[in-house]
Design an enzyme around this catalytic site. Sequence first.
Site, PDB file in Angstrom:
ATOM      1  N   ARG B  67     -54.054 -51.456  80.411  1.00 49.50           N
ATOM      2  CA  ARG B  67     -52.763 -52.123  81.170  1.00 49.50           C
ATOM      3  C   ARG B  67     -52.038 -50.975  82.054  1.00 49.50           C
ATOM      4  O   ARG B  67     -50.708 -51.289  82.361  1.00 49.50           O
ATOM      5  CB  ARG B  67     -52.067 -52.778  80.219  1.00 49.50           C
ATOM      6  CG  ARG B  67     -52.721 -53.682  79.405  1.00 49.50           C
ATOM      7  CD  ARG B  67     -53.183 -54.948  80.391  1.00 49.50           C
ATOM      8  NE  ARG B  67     -53.531 -56.113  79.544  1.00 49.50           N
ATOM      9  CZ  ARG B  67     -54.534 -56.723  79.803  1.00 49.50           C
ATOM     10  NH1 ARG B  67     -55.135 -56.742  80.939  1.00 49.50           N
ATOM     11  NH2 ARG B  67     -55.268 -57.723  78.878  1.00 49.50           N
ATOM     12  N   ASN B 282     -61.897 -64.738  77.688  1.00 50.63           N
ATOM     13  CA  ASN B 282     -62.908 -65.033  78.500  1.00 50.63           C
ATOM     14  C   ASN B 282     -63.683 -63.786  78.728  1.00 50.63           C
ATOM     15  O   ASN B 282     -63.210 -62.882  79.057  1.00 50.63           O
ATOM     16  CB  ASN B 282     -62.192 -65.474  79.985  1.00 50.63           C
ATOM     17  CG  ASN B 282     -63.086 -65.943  80.867  1.00 50.63           C
ATOM     18  OD1 ASN B 282     -64.084 -66.584  80.779  1.00 50.63           O
ATOM     19  ND2 ASN B 282     -62.653 -65.706  82.252  1.00 50.63           N
ATOM     20  N   ASP B 309     -63.570 -55.095  74.838  1.00 55.26           N
ATOM     21  CA  ASP B 309     -62.857 -55.803  75.740  1.00 55.26           C
ATOM     22  C   ASP B 309     -61.415 -55.961  75.344  1.00 55.26           C
ATOM     23  O   ASP B 309     -60.698 -56.975  75.354  1.00 55.26           O
ATOM     24  CB  ASP B 309     -63.505 -57.300  75.980  1.00 55.26           C
ATOM     25  CG  ASP B 309     -62.819 -57.839  77.263  1.00 55.26           C
ATOM     26  OD1 ASP B 309     -63.298 -59.000  77.705  1.00 55.26           O
ATOM     27  OD2 ASP B 309     -62.063 -57.334  77.995  1.00 55.26           O
TER      28      ASP B 309
END
Lengths: 183, 428, 311
Positions: B67, B282, B309
């Site tokens: 991030r 997702n 992930d």
Amino acid sequence: MKNRLLLDKPAMASAVRRLADEICAKNKDAGQLALIGIHKRGVPLAWRLAAEMKSRPCAEVLVGTIDITQYRDDLSMMKMVPKLEGSDIPFSIDDAVVVLCDEVIFTGRSVRAALDELLDHGRPRRVQLAVLVDRAGREFPVQPDFAAHRITLSDDERVSVLFEEVDGEDAVLVQKSEEKKAE
Amino acid sequence: MNMKRLYRGGDIASEDSPKLKRADVLVEGGKIIRVAAGIKADAQTEVVDCTGRVLLPSLFDIHVHAREPGQEEKENIATCAEAAINGGVTGFVMMPNTAPAIDNAGVVRSVIASAGRTRIGPSIYTTGAITKGRKGEELAGIAGMKAAGAVMLTDDGFPVDNPQVLRRAMEYARDYDLPLASHCEVKELSGKGSMHEGSVSYSLGLQGIPAISEEICIARDIRIAEYTRVHLHIQHVTTARGMETIRRAKERGIRVTCEVAPHHLIFSHEDIGNYDSHYKMNPPLRTKEDNEALLQGLIDGFFDVIATDHAPHTEFEKNQSFADAPFGITGLETALPSLYDRFISKGRLGWNLIVKRYSAEPRRILKLDPVPVIEGGIAEFIVFNPKAASTFTRAFMKSKSINTPFLDKEVKGLVERVIYRGDELLAR
Amino acid sequence: MTPRKDLLDIQSLTDAEIEFVLANAVPFKDLFRRSVKKVPTLKGRTMLTLFYEPSTRTRSSFEVAASRLSADITHFDVESSSVVKGESVLDTVETLEAMKVDYIVVRHKQSGIPNLIAKNTAASVINAGDGWHAHPTQALLDAFTLREVFPDLKGRRVVIAGDIQHSRVARSTSLLLRRLGMKIAYLAPGSLMPRELPKNITQFSNWEDALKWKPDAVYLLRVQMERQAEQFFPSIGEYHSNYGLTDERLKILRERGVYLMHPGPVNRGVELTDAGMDYERSLINAQVENGIAVRMSVLYWLRPGAQGGVS
């Protein structure tokens, strides 16, 4: 729980007869009497009184029932939500002479609730109260017009009126219990 | 530090054999100088009792969202590194879906510099985007990013919608020897879906993401990769049909690798229950049959690597309606204990498989050397206690974010120590 | 019966709870024949309607129900433009908590919002329709209405026709009716039939087959005309002639004495023709009347602060 038999079946029948006599005597001027039984056990009482009164020279008798659950002052405090039986008064009570019937009066709260509900059904000319057992211990200023039997019990005792139609037998018992119930 | 440390009595796991080897491990100067039974400790040696523990080479995660830059409320490279260490991961690859995206040499250099200030700096790598801004239209500065240190290309978070753009990117990237990683889905088929399209999406009244979205994109990307002869890496595979397609491609000798995430092995769409967005990611959680197929794929060597992930999001963002909450859960800290709890402790997966797929092979894909616990090898390993438990409370976790289905839950197994180039980065 | 805090869906209700709510609705319906249609049950309590999607019918049905129970009613005006994301919902809930509202009736276009609200408030939350997910009071009033016609529902058949995919009414009502022993079939164009359905629901793609199945009642769903951002069927005309209740099909229903239901409001000319609106075996008005009684029964049973609101 130890049970003490207060009235047996014949004594109960005799009590109902006495009540019927008194109701008819007091209401000689009424053309019609509406007996309204308070659920649950005021209902068989009302029907039995009606049967007795039909066999006497008495006013015409109509029978109705009321379920006072929604008018109780302790509804929101109850742990369980009671099933509703519903009220069934298939006639107008406007200007009628109503005799509320309940098997026991104790604190007087049920009768208060019944009166409030009754007035949502119409405007009777006169309301009287008939009970099988008057147990001392009023918390409200309500008194029966007709009572077949009067008793005083201690806090850990309760009176149970059993009807064959509902409980399978006729009896009035005194039981020892932990809870003091509002009747 | 030049201290000598003796890790005594532990069971060493390696990718070569499901059997653990009981031995003492002596570490000095960043290296494992001896592995043998009954090593004697001298006065300068600190002894760490590893009875009942498993020693395994430290983990390497090739799919992590740190991030940074631009989304530091969720995580930054430093907190991400600490979260990794907490989970026994001492190296990872960062994804480029930051703000701005990591799509040019400047941003690559900046994130690498930031990584350098963490405790595992040399082992943190970054991808670069395939297209500028990950918009899927123009190629990003691939050569520049490679020169600045990018190790892989991906538009992760998004697929590359336009097959012609993907083809050109692959043709160009091939000459720079950069693997291209694909987040496989067909945007139009996924639509506004928030979970797997199936019986649970029906009863929850949520729009579903059909399996064909992933399956079709996998097939497409593999064909283009074959055509352009580039190394394609398929990220987070979740469908049995997708696996089939990849398997056939591998059999034909096409250079394709693929990864599976622990949460897709452990959870299914049935776990979504009361609209808990801690189960929203997702690609989504699919059926129990898919769980089993993926697990089999891991067991029989179909999957090249395990990758989490790791996708941190703030509590505020996740505490919305299921449809609005962002996709993603964290994974760095929970991966090894949860895999131990659900599979290794039950005998379904061996330690060799974890070492191979979550330590050795991820490094090999990037042409890095694995770090087996052997004499003469670099001292980069973890001490795992199968008899202790991990409870993932806010206080226990080092990530800035707590969006994990394991929040406040207890799981068997605990990462007790993490040794990185001889230094103990974690010692519980 | 133990009270619950919330009513979010049919799934979480036990059989006993369903029976309790349906049975109590009977005396509430009898109440409507009295001149004083009110009981003091919820005196002093406040019910707030929080409707993110407009709905005059459902909202006024709840309001009448609550006021007949002597509750105070209020509406929280949510400007539809300000509500885009869920965080506004939780901010709103905090405000409502501060106002100490007892019952919150929520309608929202996203599935799961009432669940989210229920988790974050001590007030009783009633789901008045969330996205495609659930509409439990609709299901209860549908079951109540069918029971008035068929006292024993076991084995009776209902065809639910229309946009099943996007219908919370289909989901809740079909679930409840199946739990009560009825047989359910769905009739929809392929693009509006969900891919995976519970195994005990029969599927039809045309009226001929659906009518051959001999339903006792037909339940028409509204066609979501507003939601056609994606095209699911070519035109309203084609929809009506193939999936609507045309006058020819109405004739068959009439011959066989099949009942007609619809959650309202009806799109005339789409689901139903003008003649259909006057059909003598239409239960549509009964559904509306029963809706009030059923909602009173629900409000009577739920209790703010009680346990176990969520499935």
